[in-house]
Design a protein around this motif. Structure first.
Motif, PDB file in Angstrom:
ATOM      1  N   MET A   1       4.191  25.092  -2.754  1.00  0.00           N
ATOM      2  CA  MET A   1       4.178  23.733  -3.250  1.00  0.00           C
ATOM      3  C   MET A   1       4.342  22.797  -2.067  1.00  0.00           C
ATOM      4  O   MET A   1       5.178  23.038  -1.220  1.00  0.00           O
ATOM      5  CB  MET A   1       5.288  23.638  -4.268  1.00  0.00           C
ATOM      6  N   GLN A   2       3.524  21.762  -2.037  1.00  0.00           N
ATOM      7  CA  GLN A   2       3.577  20.795  -0.934  1.00  0.00           C
ATOM      8  C   GLN A   2       3.858  19.405  -1.494  1.00  0.00           C
ATOM      9  O   GLN A   2       3.243  18.997  -2.481  1.00  0.00           O
ATOM     10  CB  GLN A   2       2.236  20.798  -0.211  1.00  0.00           C
ATOM     11  N   VAL A   3       4.777  18.696  -0.857  1.00  0.00           N
ATOM     12  CA  VAL A   3       5.085  17.318  -1.233  1.00  0.00           C
ATOM     13  C   VAL A   3       4.836  16.424  -0.028  1.00  0.00           C
ATOM     14  O   VAL A   3       5.423  16.628   1.037  1.00  0.00           O
ATOM     15  CB  VAL A   3       6.549  17.155  -1.704  1.00  0.00           C
ATOM     16  N   ASP A   4       3.932  15.476  -0.197  1.00  0.00           N
ATOM     17  CA  ASP A   4       3.612  14.508   0.851  1.00  0.00           C
ATOM     18  C   ASP A   4       4.245  13.168   0.505  1.00  0.00           C
ATOM     19  O   ASP A   4       3.951  12.592  -0.544  1.00  0.00           O
ATOM     20  CB  ASP A   4       2.094  14.346   0.982  1.00  0.00           C
ATOM     21  N   PHE A   5       5.121  12.698   1.385  1.00  0.00           N
ATOM     22  CA  PHE A   5       5.778  11.403   1.215  1.00  0.00           C
ATOM     23  C   PHE A   5       4.959  10.369   1.982  1.00  0.00           C
ATOM     24  O   PHE A   5       4.773  10.505   3.190  1.00  0.00           O
ATOM     25  CB  PHE A   5       7.192  11.447   1.793  1.00  0.00           C
ATOM     26  N   TYR A   6       4.479   9.358   1.296  1.00  0.00           N
ATOM     27  CA  TYR A   6       3.690   8.293   1.915  1.00  0.00           C
ATOM     28  C   TYR A   6       4.493   6.997   1.881  1.00  0.00           C
ATOM     29  O   TYR A   6       4.693   6.411   0.823  1.00  0.00           O
ATOM     30  CB  TYR A   6       2.355   8.093   1.181  1.00  0.00           C
ATOM     31  N   HIS A   7       4.929   6.581   3.068  1.00  0.00           N
ATOM     32  CA  HIS A   7       5.709   5.353   3.219  1.00  0.00           C
ATOM     33  C   HIS A   7       4.735   4.188   3.400  1.00  0.00           C
ATOM     34  O   HIS A   7       4.109   4.057   4.454  1.00  0.00           O
ATOM     35  CB  HIS A   7       6.638   5.498   4.413  1.00  0.00           C
ATOM     36  N   LEU A   8       4.619   3.369   2.380  1.00  0.00           N
ATOM     37  CA  LEU A   8       3.683   2.239   2.405  1.00  0.00           C
ATOM     38  C   LEU A   8       4.318   1.080   3.170  1.00  0.00           C
ATOM     39  O   LEU A   8       5.265   0.465   2.703  1.00  0.00           O
ATOM     40  CB  LEU A   8       3.345   1.808   0.974  1.00  0.00           C
ATOM     41  N   THR A   9       3.790   0.817   4.345  1.00  0.00           N
ATOM     42  CA  THR A   9       4.310  -0.294   5.149  1.00  0.00           C
ATOM     43  C   THR A   9       3.249  -1.379   5.311  1.00  0.00           C
ATOM     44  O   THR A   9       3.443  -2.500   4.879  1.00  0.00           O
ATOM     45  CB  THR A   9       4.800   0.194   6.519  1.00  0.00           C
ATOM     46  N   SER A  10       2.122  -1.048   5.918  1.00  0.00           N
ATOM     47  CA  SER A  10       1.082  -2.073   6.101  1.00  0.00           C
ATOM     48  C   SER A  10      -0.094  -1.896   5.146  1.00  0.00           C
ATOM     49  O   SER A  10      -0.759  -2.852   4.799  1.00  0.00           O
ATOM     50  CB  SER A  10       0.586  -2.076   7.551  1.00  0.00           C
ATOM     51  N   MET A  11      -0.361  -0.684   4.703  1.00  0.00           N
ATOM     52  CA  MET A  11      -1.452  -0.447   3.767  1.00  0.00           C
ATOM     53  C   MET A  11      -0.870  -0.391   2.353  1.00  0.00           C
ATOM     54  O   MET A  11       0.015   0.406   2.071  1.00  0.00           O
ATOM     55  CB  MET A  11      -2.167   0.866   4.067  1.00  0.00           C
ATOM     56  N   PRO A  12      -1.374  -1.216   1.446  1.00  0.00           N
ATOM     57  CA  PRO A  12      -0.838  -1.186   0.084  1.00  0.00           C
ATOM     58  C   PRO A  12      -1.343   0.041  -0.683  1.00  0.00           C
ATOM     59  O   PRO A  12      -2.348   0.666  -0.316  1.00  0.00           O
ATOM     60  CB  PRO A  12      -1.387  -2.476  -0.535  1.00  0.00           C
ATOM     61  N   LEU A  13      -0.666   0.350  -1.750  1.00  0.00           N
ATOM     62  CA  LEU A  13      -1.052   1.459  -2.620  1.00  0.00           C
ATOM     63  C   LEU A  13      -2.508   1.336  -3.052  1.00  0.00           C
ATOM     64  O   LEU A  13      -3.225   2.336  -3.129  1.00  0.00           O
ATOM     65  CB  LEU A  13      -0.145   1.488  -3.855  1.00  0.00           C
ATOM     66  N   GLU A  14      -2.958   0.123  -3.300  1.00  0.00           N
ATOM     67  CA  GLU A  14      -4.328  -0.109  -3.783  1.00  0.00           C
ATOM     68  C   GLU A  14      -5.393   0.343  -2.788  1.00  0.00           C
ATOM     69  O   GLU A  14      -6.527   0.586  -3.185  1.00  0.00           O
ATOM     70  CB  GLU A  14      -4.511  -1.593  -4.124  1.00  0.00           C
ATOM     71  N   ARG A  15      -5.049   0.475  -1.539  1.00  0.00           N
ATOM     72  CA  ARG A  15      -5.999   1.006  -0.545  1.00  0.00           C
ATOM     73  C   ARG A  15      -5.760   2.484  -0.272  1.00  0.00           C
ATOM     74  O   ARG A  15      -6.697   3.223  -0.002  1.00  0.00           O
ATOM     75  CB  ARG A  15      -5.903   0.205   0.752  1.00  0.00           C
ATOM     76  N   ALA A  16      -4.523   2.925  -0.347  1.00  0.00           N
ATOM     77  CA  ALA A  16      -4.199   4.320  -0.026  1.00  0.00           C
ATOM     78  C   ALA A  16      -4.557   5.281  -1.157  1.00  0.00           C
ATOM     79  O   ALA A  16      -5.113   6.353  -0.914  1.00  0.00           O
ATOM     80  CB  ALA A  16      -2.710   4.439   0.306  1.00  0.00           C
ATOM     81  N   LEU A  17      -4.248   4.917  -2.384  1.00  0.00           N
ATOM     82  CA  LEU A  17      -4.448   5.830  -3.508  1.00  0.00           C
ATOM     83  C   LEU A  17      -5.903   6.231  -3.717  1.00  0.00           C
ATOM     84  O   LEU A  17      -6.174   7.433  -3.897  1.00  0.00           O
ATOM     85  CB  LEU A  17      -3.859   5.233  -4.789  1.00  0.00           C
ATOM     86  N   PRO A  18      -6.866   5.308  -3.714  1.00  0.00           N
ATOM     87  CA  PRO A  18      -8.255   5.746  -3.922  1.00  0.00           C
ATOM     88  C   PRO A  18      -8.735   6.761  -2.883  1.00  0.00           C
ATOM     89  O   PRO A  18      -9.480   7.687  -3.213  1.00  0.00           O
ATOM     90  CB  PRO A  18      -9.061   4.451  -3.838  1.00  0.00           C
ATOM     91  N   ARG A  19      -8.290   6.634  -1.656  1.00  0.00           N
ATOM     92  CA  ARG A  19      -8.694   7.594  -0.615  1.00  0.00           C
ATOM     93  C   ARG A  19      -8.138   8.982  -0.903  1.00  0.00           C
ATOM     94  O   ARG A  19      -8.826   9.991  -0.737  1.00  0.00           O
ATOM     95  CB  ARG A  19      -8.239   7.106   0.751  1.00  0.00           C
ATOM     96  N   ILE A  20      -6.885   9.041  -1.327  1.00  0.00           N
ATOM     97  CA  ILE A  20      -6.284  10.325  -1.693  1.00  0.00           C
ATOM     98  C   ILE A  20      -7.027  10.907  -2.895  1.00  0.00           C
ATOM     99  O   ILE A  20      -7.357  12.093  -2.924  1.00  0.00           O
ATOM    100  CB  ILE A  20      -4.780  10.149  -2.022  1.00  0.00           C
ATOM    101  N   ALA A  21      -7.300  10.069  -3.888  1.00  0.00           N
ATOM    102  CA  ALA A  21      -7.994  10.536  -5.098  1.00  0.00           C
ATOM    103  C   ALA A  21      -9.371  11.093  -4.752  1.00  0.00           C
ATOM    104  O   ALA A  21      -9.777  12.134  -5.289  1.00  0.00           O
ATOM    105  CB  ALA A  21      -8.091   9.401  -6.107  1.00  0.00           C
ATOM    106  N   GLU A  22     -10.083  10.421  -3.861  1.00  0.00           N
ATOM    107  CA  GLU A  22     -11.401  10.919  -3.444  1.00  0.00           C
ATOM    108  C   GLU A  22     -11.285  12.306  -2.824  1.00  0.00           C
ATOM    109  O   GLU A  22     -12.078  13.198  -3.133  1.00  0.00           O
ATOM    110  CB  GLU A  22     -12.033   9.964  -2.430  1.00  0.00           C
TER     111      GLU A  22
END
Length: 146
Positions: A1-22
């Motif tokens: 099992m892998q858990v990736d912690f993404y600390h959103l500092t300059s990139m908002p969730l709205e830009r990060a999430l679609p890339r992960i989903a793709e």
């Protein structure tokens, strides 16, 4: 099992999430996106339809007749009606049920950093959990920091 912690500092969730989903879909896997707030789930639904003019992420919102068929399902809790192997916790709240998936993406911002640190520590005590911490560099790119 892998858990990736993404600390959103300059990139908002709205830009990060679609890339992960793709990337999840490109791998042939399914994704469950979890947000406790109704308004956030509605915003995520719009986001996945509109985030790019030349791409689209097939998805549905929990409670539909075809939840089981959705490559990406947006839900209020960690219940993978679409049989997802990956889960994205996007509201900053860690949920231990995410450990039932092959991979979890835990997104959090500065308001939720204390909770993320507590989750990181508690997961370090468990067996069979690989933790990775991602932060953004000055150029806004993700770098693995731990």
């Amino acid at each position: 099992m892998q858990v990736d912690f993404y600390h959103l500092t300059s990139m908002p969730l709205e830009r990060a999430l679609p890339r992960i989903a793709e990337r999840v879909l490109e791998s042939g896997a399914r994704l469950l996106i979890v947000a406790g707030d109704d308004a956030q789930r509605a915003a995520l639904d719009r986001l996945l339809w509109e985030y790019s003019s030349d791409s689209f992420l097939p998805h549905g919102c929990e409670g539909g007749e075809e939840d089981a068929d959705q490559p990406i399902l947006i839900a209020g809790d960690v219940n993978a009606a679409n049989n997802a192997q990956h889960v994205a916790l996007v509201d900053g709240n860690w949920r231990d049920d995410a450990l039932d998936f092959d991979r979890a993406f835990h997104f959090f911002d500065e308001e939720r950093i204390a909770e993320a640190r507590a989750a990181w520590r508690s997961l370090g005590e468990g067996d069979n959990v690989e933790r990775r911490y991602w932060k953004q560099n000055d150029a806004g790119r993700w770098e693995q920091a731990a």
